[in-house]
Write an enzyme that holds these catalytic residues in place. Structure first.
Site, short mmCIF file in Angstrom:
data_model
loop_
_atom_site.label_atom_id
_atom_site.label_comp_id
_atom_site.label_asym_id
_atom_site.label_seq_id
_atom_site.Cartn_x
_atom_site.Cartn_y
_atom_site.Cartn_z
CE LYS A 1 76.99 52.87 -13.55
NZ LYS A 1 77.48 51.69 -14.26
CB THR A 2 82.41 50.11 -12.83
OG1 THR A 2 81.48 50.70 -13.73
CG2 THR A 2 83.04 48.89 -13.48
CG ASP B 1 76.42 48.28 -14.27
OD1 ASP B 1 76.01 49.17 -13.50
OD2 ASP B 1 77.41 48.43 -15.01
CD GLU B 2 74.70 51.88 -16.56
OE1 GLU B 2 73.80 52.63 -16.09
OE2 GLU B 2 75.83 52.30 -16.83
CD GLN C 1 74.45 58.65 -14.88
OE1 GLN C 1 75.17 58.63 -15.89
NE2 GLN C 1 74.88 58.23 -13.70
NE ARG D 1 78.21 61.67 -18.69
CZ ARG D 1 78.22 60.70 -17.80
NH1 ARG D 1 79.02 59.67 -17.95
NH2 ARG D 1 77.43 60.76 -16.73
#
Length: 720
Positions: free
Chosen positions: A36-37, A220-221, A251, A614
Site C-alpha cells: 500500500k505504501t 494512509d491507514e 488491521q 508480521r
C-alpha cells in the site's frame, strides 16, 4: 517521465489501477504486506509527474512522522531532478501548521503551547487537587480519556449526556479543563484537530481559500481514523472529492484510541461512485501463513471480503508449542532461537510478540540467563525521559512564561532548590484568585518577603535565559540552560549509574538541537525555539529506530503493526490473554452490551491477525497451561484463535496437552486422539482417561506427586 513509467511497470495490475485512477474518490483496501505504501508514493508521483498537479496542492496524511518523511523521500526519488515538495504529514502536524498561520481565526494565542499526553495528565491532576477531588471518584487518567474521547467525537464540554454522578463530575472537569487551557494558551493533541475542524466549519473565508488551493487529499491507514479525522477529510478534500483513502479494516486495532474501523465502509457509502481497488497479493509471507491468517480473520463480520495470496507457494506450517507453564514457554523460545542462530541466522531476524507488556518479563529473564541480546520496543522515548522533559520545561518558560504553568511547576524545584509543595500551592492559589499565570504569581510572591528568597534566583535564571535567547543559537541556548539550571551538576554528582547516565541524554539533547537548526536553515532563525518545542511534542522520535547491534526484537502486538520479521513467535495464545480478558463479558446482558463485546472480540482477532502477518518465513504459536497471576499459579486454556486455524496448517512441535490442537471432524478421529493421548505425560502427571463430550475433550490427569486427580477441559472442539 522521471522514472514513473519504470515504476508503473513494476507494479501489479491492481496496484497500477490504484496509482493511475482518474480524479474522484478512490478507496484502496490493502491487505497486510500488499504494497500500500508503494501505491501511495507512486500515486503522488503520478499526480505530479504525469497529471502536472503542483506538489504543494497535494496533501498526504500518515500516522507517524517517520512514515511521512519516508513517503516524501520516495516521491522525490521517483521524480529525479525535479524540485518537488508535496505536503506530507500527520493529522496533528498538519493541523498545527494550519493553526499557527490562522491563530486569530482559531481564537488562539500566537504562541500557544502544545501539551503532550504526560503534560495534559499533569494539568488535569493539578486541577483535581485544587478542587480536592478524591481519586476514588475520578482519576486523572480517567478524566484525560473522557476529555480526549469527547473531542475525538467533536463534543465540547456541556455537549455530552449526563446520566449519573460520575458523568456529571467528568463534565464538570471537562469544563474546568477547557477554561484553564484557554487562559493558559494550552492545546492538547485532540484540540489541534478539533480546533482546525471548527475553523473550517465556521469560517467561510478560510474554508473557501483552503478548498480552492487543495486539489488532492490522500490518507494512509484509513481504518485508524476517528470521527474528527473523518470530518477533517471532508472539509479539506470533500469539496473536490479527489480523496484517496487507503486502509485495511482487518488491521484496525486502535478502537481504544477512538479509531473507527467502519470508516472504510462509511467512505464507500458516502462516496458511492468511488473506485474501489482491492490489493490482495501479499509480498511478505509464505502461503501457509497467509492461509492461516485468512482462515482466522474470516471469522469476523462486516468486513470487505478479500483473501490474501502470494506467489511464494513454499513455506512450513505454523509451528505450535503448548508449555506446562510460562517459564517453559520462554525456555522453548530461547532454545529455538539458539538453534536457528547456530545455523547462521541473525538475532535481529527474530521477533517475540505478546499482547501486554507484562508478558515480557519471562522472556527478558530467559534471554538474560542465556546471554542472548534482546531489545524491548516501546520503552520510554527520548523526549519523554525525565531529564529531557526537565530541560524542555525551562525552554518553554523562556519561550513564553505566561502560557506554561505546567512547565513552571516542573522546573521551579528541579534540581531541588528547597521550593516545596506549600510554595507551589501558594502560587496556584494566587494564580486562581487573581486570574493570572503561575509565572506572574511567582514573580509577585517573590517580592513579599524572606520566605520567598529561594524563588528569586529561579526568576532571575529564566530572565537571563530569555535575554540570551536573542543572541545565542538554539543548541547554545540548550547547553546554557543545562549548565545554568544546575541539571548537569545535579546528575553528575549521583553515584547511581542510572542517574549518571542521564547526563549522556542531556548531551544528546544538545546534539538534537543542533540537528534541528541545520534542518531549519532554509526557513530562517525567527521563532526557531517555538518551532523546536512544537517538533519535540509532535515528532518525539520513533520507537522503531534502527539498532546496529544484533538483538532479538520483543514488542507488543500493537507496537508490531507495520513491521515484518523472518521468524515470529506469537506468544500467550491463551483465553483471557489473547483474546484479552477485557473482551469477555456478560453475553446475556443488553443488546448494546452484547454488540460491544462482539466488536471487542473481533478487534482481538484483528490483533492476532496483525501478529500472524508480521512473519515472512516462519511463524510459531506458543502458549502455557499455567501462569503466575498475583503471586499464584492459575490454569489457562488454549485460545479460540488457535482453534480457528485449520488443523492441516499447524505442525505440533512440543505439547503437554492434546497431541494436536485442532477441530475434530469425526468420531474416529476422536477415538484415535483419545488413544494417542492416554497414559501420556502431562507435566508432572499422567493422562489416565479421555472423554469427548459436547465438543470438548476431557482429560483425567493423575498427579502422582500430590496423590490426586484433576479434570481439565481443554483444547479442541468437535464439528459433527
Amino acid at each position: 517521465m522521471n522514472g514513473i513509467e519504470e515504476r508503473l511497470a513494476a507494479l501489479n495490475p491492481h496496484q497500477r489501477e490504484a496509482v493511475t485512477a482518474p480524479d474522484g474518490p478512490l478507496l484502496v483496501t490493502a491487505g497486510a504486506g500488499s504494497g500500500k505504501t508503494a501505491v501511495l508514493v507512486n500515486r503522488i508521483a503520478w499526480l505530479i509527474g504525469v497529471k502536472s498537479v503542483p506538489a504543494n496542492r497535494i496533501i498526504a496524511v500518515t500516522f507517524t512522522n517517520k512514515a511521512a518523511r519516508e513517503m516524501k523521500r520516495r516521491v522525490q526519488e521517483i521524480l529525479q531532478g525535479e524540485e518537488v515538495n508535496p505536503v506530507v504529514g500527520t493529522f496533528h502536524g498538519l493541523c498545527n501548521q494550519f493553526l499557527r498561520t490562522r491563530h486569530q481565526a482559531a481564537g488562539l494565542d500566537r504562541y500557544f503551547n502544545i501539551m503532550d499526553q504526560d503534560d495534559q495528565k499533569s494539568l488535569i491532576s493539578n486541577l483535581m487537587k485544587e478542587r480536592n477531588l478524591r481519586y476514588t471518584e475520578l482519576t486523572p487518567s480517567g478524566v484525560q480519556s473522557y476529555i480526549n474521547k469527547c473531542k475525538e467525537s467533536k463534543k465540547r464540554a456541556g455537549e455530552s449526556e449526563v446520566y449519573n454522578h460520575r458523568s456529571e463530575l467528568l463534565e464538570h472537569m471537562y469544563e474546568i479543563y477547557e477554561r484553564e487551557c484557554e487562559e493558559q494558551g494550552q492545546v492538547d493533541f485532540a484540540e489541534l484537530i478539533l480546533r482546525t475542524v471548527e475553523v473550517m466549519e465556521h469560517n467561510a473565508e478560510v474554508r473557501e481559500r483552503i478548498q480552492q488551493r487543495i486539489l488532492h487529499v490522500l490518507i494512509d491507514e484509513f481504518q485508524d481514523t476517528n470521527e474528527l479525522q473523518y470530518q477533517w477529510m471532508e472539509f479539506f478534500g470533500g469539496w473536490r472529492r479527489n480523496i484517496s483513502a487507503v486502509g485495511d479494516e482487518d488491521q484496525s486495532i486502535y478502537s481504544w484510541r477512538g479509531a473507527l474501523s467502519g470508516n472504510l465502509k462509511r467512505f464507500e457509502r458516502q462516496y458511492d461512485d468511488s473506485l474501489v481497488v482491492r490489493l490482495e497479493q501479499n509480498y511478505r509471507s509464505t502461503k501457509p501463513i497467509l492461509d492461516a491468517a485468512n482462515a482466522l480473520i474470516k471469522q469476523n463480520t462486516n468486513r470487505f471480503e478479500k483473501k490474501l495470496w502470494t506467489g511464494n507457494s513454499g513455506g512450513s506450517r505454523i509451528k505450535y508449542m503448548s508449555a506446562g507453564d510460562s517459564n517453559e514457554e520462554a525456555e522453548f523460545i530461547v532454545d529455538q532461537i539458539r538453534a536457528f542462530a547456530d545455523k547462521g541466522r541473525s538475532l535481529s531476524e527474530f521477533a517475540v510478540l505478546y499482547r501486554t507488556n507484562a508478558q515480557s518479563r519471562n522472556f527478558e529473564e530467559a534471554f538474560g540467563a542465556e546471554g542472548i541480546p534482546f531489545r524491548v520496543y516501546g520503552g520510554v522515548r527520548f523526549y519523554q525521559r525525565k531529564e529531557v522533559k526537565e530541560t524542555l520545561s525551562y525552554l518553554r518558560l523562556v519561550a513564553n512564561p505566561n502560557s506554561n504553568d505546567a512547565s513552571l511547576v516542573k522546573a521551579i524545584n528541579c534540581p531541588p532548590r528547597g521550593i516545596g509543595e506549600v510554595a507551589r500551592r501558594s502560587i496556584a492559589e494566587m494564580a486562581a484568585d487573581q486570574e493570572i499565570s503561575y509565572w506572574e504569581a511567582t514573580c509577585a510572591l517573590a517580592d513579599t518577603g524572606r520566605r520567598w528568597a529561594k524563588v528569586r534566583p529561579f526568576i532571575k535564571l529564566i530572565n537571563n535565559l530569555q535575554s540570551l535567547h536573542a543572541t545565542y543559537s538554539l543548541s547554545e541556548l540548550m547547553e546554557l540552560t543545562i549548565e545554568l539550571s544546575g541539571l548537569r551538576e545535579h546528575y553528575e554528582q549521583h553515584t547511581d549509574p542510572t542517574e549518571q547516565n542521564r547526563v549522556v541524554n542531556l548531551e544528546e539533547l544538545i546534539n538534537a538541537a543542533a540537528g534541528f537548526e541545520q534542518s531549519q536553515e532554509s526557513t530562517g532563525s525567527a521563532d526557531i525555539l517555538d518551532r523546536y518545542l512544537d517538533s519535540v511534542v509532535l515528532d518525539p522520535g520513533d520507537t522503531h529506530d534502527d539498532d546496529p547491534e544484533e538483538k532479538v526484537q520483543m514488542m507488543t502486538l500493537h507496537t508490531a503493526k507495520g513491521l515484518e520479521f523472518p521468524i515470529v513467535f506469537l506468544t500467550g495464545l491463551d483465553e483471557t490473554i489473547l483474546p484479552h480478558f477485557h473482551s469477555f463479558g456478560s453475553w446475556q446482558s443488553s443488546t448494546f452490551r452484547k454488540s460491544k463485546e462482539q466488536e471487542e472480540m473481533q478487534e482481538e482477532r484483528r490483533l492476532c491477525y496483525v501478529g500472524m502477518t508480521r512473519a515472512k518465513e516462519t511463524l510459531y504459536f506458543t502458549r502455557a497451561n499455567r501462569r503466575m497471576l498475583r503471586g499464584q499459579w492459575e490454569n489457562y486454556h488454549q485460545s479460540r484463535f488457535v482453534q480457528e486455524v485449520p488443523r492441516d496448517l499447524i505442525e505440533l512441535v512440543r505439547s503437554t496437552e492434546v497431541p494436536e490442537p485442532t477441530v475434530i471432524n469425526d468420531a474416529e478421529h476422536v477415538d484415535w486422539l483419545g488413544k494417542s493421548v492416554s497414559h501420556r505425560k502431562f507435566g508432572e502427571g499422567v493422562v489416565t482417561d479421555v472423554e469427548a463430550n459436547v465438543g470438548i475433550l476431557y482429560l483425567t490427569i493423575d498427579f502422582e506427586t500430590v496423590g490426586t486427580k484433576v479434570i481439565l477441559s481443554e483444547f479442541v472442539s468437535i464439528d459433527s
